[in-house]
Write a protein that holds these residues in place. Structure first.
Motif, PDB file in Angstrom:
ATOM      1  N   ARG A  75       0.608  -1.115   0.127  1.00 48.24           N
ATOM      2  CA  ARG A  75      -0.085   0.470   0.429  1.00 48.24           C
ATOM      3  C   ARG A  75       0.941   1.554   0.169  1.00 48.24           C
ATOM      4  N   GLU A  85       2.131   2.580  -3.841  1.00 46.74           N
ATOM      5  CA  GLU A  85       0.741   2.189  -4.449  1.00 46.74           C
ATOM      6  C   GLU A  85       0.465   3.921  -3.783  1.00 46.74           C
ATOM      7  N   TYR A  86       0.292   4.653  -2.730  1.00 49.37           N
ATOM      8  CA  TYR A  86      -0.119   5.589  -2.572  1.00 49.37           C
ATOM      9  C   TYR A  86       1.413   7.120  -2.405  1.00 49.37           C
ATOM     10  N   TYR A 107       0.375   7.692  -5.862  1.00 49.38           N
ATOM     11  CA  TYR A 107      -0.636   9.419  -5.848  1.00 49.38           C
ATOM     12  C   TYR A 107       0.178  11.072  -5.238  1.00 49.38           C
ATOM     13  N   LYS A 165      -7.437  -4.884  -4.450  1.00 49.78           N
ATOM     14  CA  LYS A 165      -7.887  -4.090  -4.617  1.00 49.78           C
ATOM     15  C   LYS A 165     -10.134  -4.794  -4.664  1.00 49.78           C
ATOM     16  N   ASP A 224      -6.627   5.858  -4.119  1.00 55.67           N
ATOM     17  CA  ASP A 224      -7.509   4.914  -3.590  1.00 55.67           C
ATOM     18  C   ASP A 224      -8.668   4.322  -4.104  1.00 55.67           C
TER      19      ASP A 224
END
Length: 158
Positions: free
Chosen positions: A21, A24-25, A28, A99, A133
């Protein structure tokens, strides 16, 4: 799938999930969510400590003896200018293996965490997630939670 209290033995798998995570973040928002060097090494003992502390609500979802999601709820100080009617619990670390698992694994974890928090007389829960997300935000928007706040961030260094 079964939901159970997290133990220190569950921490390594939960660290794997949270590290995915974090990557992934970071994509962002590369400043606010920038993953620190050595985050695995620092997270493992932190999770072991959180999972050992009975004041926290730490749960894992398990399928075929594999952790497929987890949630950690901790008491969080309510600003003295607000009065929600009791203590606030913060859910910052809340991850699922993919997800597509928010609607089953995420829902089961959140339901059980909220039930336990209610039994402990908490007045509210605050769940953290990245705006981008999409899967987690879509899931949360389908719960009985409401979007209460947003944070805007910007780098101050070149």
């Amino acid at each position: 799938m079964r939901i159970k209290r997290a133990t220190p033995m569950d921490a390594p798998r939960c660290v794997e999930l949270v590290e995915a995570r974090r990557l992934e973040y970071q994509a962002y928002e590369p400043v606010f969510w920038k993953k620190a060097p050595g985050s695995v090494a620092s997270t493992l003992p932190w999770f072991e400590q959180l999972f050992s502390d009975s004041r926290n609500v730490s749960l894992v979802a398990v399928e075929d003896e594999v952790v497929v999601g987890f949630v950690i709820a901790r008491e969080f100080p309510t600003p003295p200018v607000y009065d929600p009617g009791g203590a606030t619990a913060l859910i910052d670390d809340f991850c699922v293996a993919s997800k597509s698992r928010w609607l089953d694994v995420g829902a089961a974890l959140l339901r059980e965490a909220k039930s336990e928090l209610k039994n402990r007389a908490y007045a509210q829960v605050v769940v953290v997630g990245a705006r981008q997300d999409a899967a987690k935000m879509a899931f949360l928007s389908q719960t009985d939670l409401s979007l209460a706040s947003t944070w805007w961030t910007g780098a101050l260094q070149p």
